[in-house]
Scaffold this motif. Structure first.
Motif, PDB file in Angstrom:
ATOM      1  N   MET A   1       0.727  -1.149  -0.040  1.00  0.00           N
ATOM      2  CA  MET A   1      -0.029  -0.182   0.081  1.00  0.00           C
ATOM      3  C   MET A   1       0.761   1.226  -0.073  1.00  0.00           C
ATOM      4  O   MET A   1       1.870   1.339   0.729  1.00  0.00           O
ATOM      5  CB  MET A   1      -0.735  -0.171   1.234  1.00  0.00           C
TER       6      MET A   1
ATOM      7  N   ALA B   1       3.111  -1.652  -6.047  1.00  0.00           N
ATOM      8  CA  ALA B   1       1.908  -1.835  -5.805  1.00  0.00           C
ATOM      9  C   ALA B   1       1.491  -2.241  -4.406  1.00  0.00           C
ATOM     10  O   ALA B   1       0.254  -2.427  -4.120  1.00  0.00           O
ATOM     11  CB  ALA B   1       1.170  -3.110  -7.060  1.00  0.00           C
TER      12      ALA B   1
ATOM     13  N   LEU C   1       2.119  -5.031  -3.133  1.00  0.00           N
ATOM     14  CA  LEU C   1       2.001  -6.469  -2.913  1.00  0.00           C
ATOM     15  C   LEU C   1       2.967  -7.230  -2.171  1.00  0.00           C
ATOM     16  O   LEU C   1       3.160  -8.131  -1.593  1.00  0.00           O
ATOM     17  CB  LEU C   1       1.781  -7.155  -4.251  1.00  0.00           C
TER      18      LEU C   1
ATOM     19  N   ALA D   1      -5.288   1.775  -2.346  1.00  0.00           N
ATOM     20  CA  ALA D   1      -4.932   0.896  -3.526  1.00  0.00           C
ATOM     21  C   ALA D   1      -5.343   1.258  -4.815  1.00  0.00           C
ATOM     22  O   ALA D   1      -5.004   1.044  -5.816  1.00  0.00           O
ATOM     23  CB  ALA D   1      -5.607  -0.568  -3.016  1.00  0.00           C
TER      24      ALA D   1
ATOM     25  N   ILE E   1     -15.184  -3.260  -5.850  1.00  0.00           N
ATOM     26  CA  ILE E   1     -14.124  -3.369  -4.733  1.00  0.00           C
ATOM     27  C   ILE E   1     -13.505  -1.819  -4.490  1.00  0.00           C
ATOM     28  O   ILE E   1     -13.236  -1.552  -3.379  1.00  0.00           O
ATOM     29  CB  ILE E   1     -13.066  -4.059  -5.335  1.00  0.00           C
ATOM     30  N   TYR E   2     -13.514  -1.231  -5.727  1.00  0.00           N
ATOM     31  CA  TYR E   2     -12.996   0.284  -5.486  1.00  0.00           C
ATOM     32  C   TYR E   2     -13.818   1.340  -4.814  1.00  0.00           C
ATOM     33  O   TYR E   2     -13.671   2.580  -4.544  1.00  0.00           O
ATOM     34  CB  TYR E   2     -12.547   0.892  -6.845  1.00  0.00           C
TER      35      TYR E   2
ATOM     36  N   LEU F   1      -6.604  -9.413  -6.467  1.00  0.00           N
ATOM     37  CA  LEU F   1      -7.489  -8.650  -5.476  1.00  0.00           C
ATOM     38  C   LEU F   1      -6.928  -8.256  -4.629  1.00  0.00           C
ATOM     39  O   LEU F   1      -7.430  -6.904  -4.085  1.00  0.00           O
ATOM     40  CB  LEU F   1      -8.176  -9.956  -4.823  1.00  0.00           C
ATOM     41  N   LYS F   2      -5.575  -8.411  -4.086  1.00  0.00           N
ATOM     42  CA  LYS F   2      -4.908  -7.543  -3.248  1.00  0.00           C
ATOM     43  C   LYS F   2      -4.435  -6.329  -3.705  1.00  0.00           C
ATOM     44  O   LYS F   2      -4.441  -5.445  -3.202  1.00  0.00           O
ATOM     45  CB  LYS F   2      -3.679  -8.497  -2.794  1.00  0.00           C
ATOM     46  N   SER F   3      -3.917  -6.249  -4.935  1.00  0.00           N
ATOM     47  CA  SER F   3      -3.581  -5.114  -5.732  1.00  0.00           C
ATOM     48  C   SER F   3      -4.691  -4.132  -5.604  1.00  0.00           C
ATOM     49  O   SER F   3      -4.530  -2.985  -5.805  1.00  0.00           O
ATOM     50  CB  SER F   3      -2.930  -5.286  -7.298  1.00  0.00           C
ATOM     51  N   MET F   4      -6.075  -4.646  -5.842  1.00  0.00           N
ATOM     52  CA  MET F   4      -7.244  -3.808  -5.990  1.00  0.00           C
ATOM     53  C   MET F   4      -7.535  -3.158  -4.675  1.00  0.00           C
ATOM     54  O   MET F   4      -8.683  -2.506  -4.482  1.00  0.00           O
ATOM     55  CB  MET F   4      -8.336  -4.493  -6.520  1.00  0.00           C
ATOM     56  N   GLY F   5      -6.896  -3.758  -3.473  1.00  0.00           N
ATOM     57  CA  GLY F   5      -7.170  -3.351  -2.210  1.00  0.00           C
ATOM     58  C   GLY F   5      -8.582  -4.115  -1.743  1.00  0.00           C
ATOM     59  O   GLY F   5      -9.210  -3.802  -0.636  1.00  0.00           O
ATOM     60  N   ALA F   6      -8.676  -5.233  -2.067  1.00  0.00           N
ATOM     61  CA  ALA F   6      -9.806  -6.038  -1.515  1.00  0.00           C
ATOM     62  C   ALA F   6      -9.542  -6.489  -0.023  1.00  0.00           C
ATOM     63  O   ALA F   6      -8.523  -7.182   0.004  1.00  0.00           O
ATOM     64  CB  ALA F   6     -10.228  -7.281  -2.466  1.00  0.00           C
TER      65      ALA F   6
END
Lengths: 260, 244
Positions: A1, A76, A78, A96, A123-124, B143-148
């Motif tokens: 993040m 990103a 990750l 994100a 999700i956003y 999904l993690k990269s989208m912040g889920a």
């Protein structure tokens, strides 16, 4: 993040760069400050220092294993670096949804194209009543209207990557990270992907592109960072790096030699 | 069995089939009652097993915590749990002397549902874990990269694995329908109360009522074939549409 607030002041950056008198340097979008990532004791990113400009398209180039994709994953959020800092200088980059990532191999949900886009918007945190209109816009951007109700995973690789690209743009990110988005695509599909990337950059989205192809870097990139063995060995404008590479590694790579 | 009974047995066999089909064709009330209870017990047990097994399997697939490995091995091992052992344990729990004896559930359809739920839950949980784990490997970074968040990730995985999860539930239905040992022990095979297809077949066969037993057997086989056909059809349909 991404970090919520910048911790490296522009003035401090200028001091680090050794400017005797303050110069109006463009503020970078992000600074990777001594980023190291180790796996099994082996540094895959090795004290990596890089400032990525806040506008245009920055290409990360280098041979396999140089750490390009890993750098994108660190950006990103990750992967957390073992050491070092990632400093986002734009205070608006705080979640994100502000930094989107497109993978080399498109990862699409087992749903229709439309449902993939709707799911991303959900999700956003885009309100339900705005989603339908935004999906329509995204389908138009990717020229995917005719494919909207087809299962995403039966599409061709190029079509799938277009879906992944517009999905990444769904929440209007400030930074778009592209990990070899046109790898193994044919020229027409590559042109579509590059058009989407260029269009996003023209709309003010910062693009960080990992690519192996000097041709693609020449077509798209404004500036290039060349990585080798987890370090940045050369940075500059695309023309400088591609036409007059200064480092031995970039010269060898761009000259078609095998870098070992 | 004496050898000279061969032709007579063949005759019995044919007559039993004829009687069995007659019972099915006329929708014999007793036959329908047994079939109805079987389906009711099975469906409720599978529903409860899904309510427990789906989130349990999904959690085991994506969560990392101490003891997870043991739980994974346990759920896989419990897929092959001997029904009579489950029946015995539930019997001990529900009998008057057992810790749940006060509920007075022994020899009731509820006791049978509890036993079948214990048998089916590991199947649903273990298959769910396998399906979700595979899908999670694919979706994780996206999904993690989208912040889920965790809940969104689980919901996404469960929805996208829905065809596979229905096959897990159908596998549970197959197991529950064909099960006899546990329901015999905790249900007691009481007429008009806890008699289901499998226990009824066992009883009627021992009493020599082959037609009735065979009628139930035919229905059971047909249901089993339908469940498996459903499984195969669902899988093929999902794969054709790239949803599996």
């Amino acid at each position: 993040m991404p970090n919520a607030a910048p911790t490296l002041e522009p003035a401090a950056l200028q001091a680090d760069l050794g400017a005797a008198t303050p110069v109006a340097l463009p503020m970078p979008a992000v600074t990777l400050d001594g980023v190291t990532y180790e796996r099994s004791g082996k540094p895959l990113l090795d004290d990596l220092h890089l400032e990525i400009p806040c506008a245009g398209i920055t290409a990360l180039m280098g041979p396999n294993g140089a750490g390009k994709s890993l750098t994108l994953r660190v950006l990103a959020g990750l992967i957390a670096p073992s050491r070092g800092r990632i400093v986002w200088h734009d205070e608006r980059i705080c979640s994100a949804r502000d930094v989107a990532l497109v993978f080399q191999k498109p990862v699409l949900l087992r749903r229709t194209v439309r449902a993939n886009l709707e799911h991303a918007l959900k999700i956003y945190g885009i309100p339900r009543h705005q989603r339908v209109a935004r999906v329509g816009e995204l389908l138009a951007i990717g020229r995917l209207q005719d494919l909207a109700d087809r299962p995403a995973r039966v599409l061709s690789r190029g079509e799938q990557q277009r879906v992944a690209m517009v999905r990444a743009l769904a929440a209007r990110p400030r930074v778009l990270l592209l990990d070899e988005p046109s790898a193994s695509l044919d020229p027409p599909a590559t042109a579509m992907i590059e058009g989407l990337a260029r269009g996003a950059a023209d709309d003010g989205v910062k693009i960080v592109l990992v690519t192996h192809e000097a041709g693609q870097a020449r077509r798209l990139a404004d500036d290039i960072a060349f990585l080798h063995r987890g370090r940045v060995v050369e940075c500059g404008t695309a023309r400088e790096v591609l036409d007059r590479p200064q480092s031995r590694e970039a010269s060898a790579y761009l000259g078609g030699l095998l870098l070992v | 069995m004496p050898r000279n009974r061969g032709p007579a047995l063949m005759h019995d066999f044919g007559a039993a089939f004829a009687s069995a089909f007659a019972l099915i064709a006329t929708a014999d009330a007793e036959l329908m009652e047994v079939i109805g209870l079987s389906l009711r017990v099975t469906m409720v047990a599978v529903l409860v097993a899904c309510l427990i097994g789906l989130p349990l399997g999904a959690t085991l697939a994506i969560a990392r915590f101490p003891g997870r490995g043991i739980l994974v091995v346990l759920t896989s091992a419990l897929m092959g749990l001997p029904p009579v052992v489950v029946g015995l344990i539930v019997y001990m729990l529900l009998s008057n002397a057992g810790p749940l004896g006060v509920l007075q559930l022994l020899y009731s359809p509820t006791a049978m549902i509890i036993a079948q739920t214990l048998l089916v839950t590991p199947i649903v949980a273990s298959l769910t874990r396998q399906f979700i784990e595979d899908l999670y490997g694919e979706y994780d970074e996206l999904l993690k990269s989208m912040g889920a968040g965790r809940a969104t990730i689980i919901a996404t995985l469960l929805w996208d694995a829905r065809y596979s999860l229905v096959t897990a539930a159908l596998a549970g239905v197959g197991r529950a329908l064909a099960e006899v040992g546990a329901v015999m022990i905790v249900g007691g095979n009481i007429n008009h109360l806890t008699r289901v297809m499998t226990t009824s077949i066992a009883l009627e066969t021992s009493r020599g009522e082959l037609a009735f037993a065979l009628g139930l057997g035919i229905i059971l086989v047909v249901l089993s074939v339908l469940v498996n056909a459903g499984l195969i059809g669902l899988k093929a349909s999902a794969q054709r549409r790239a949803y599996a």
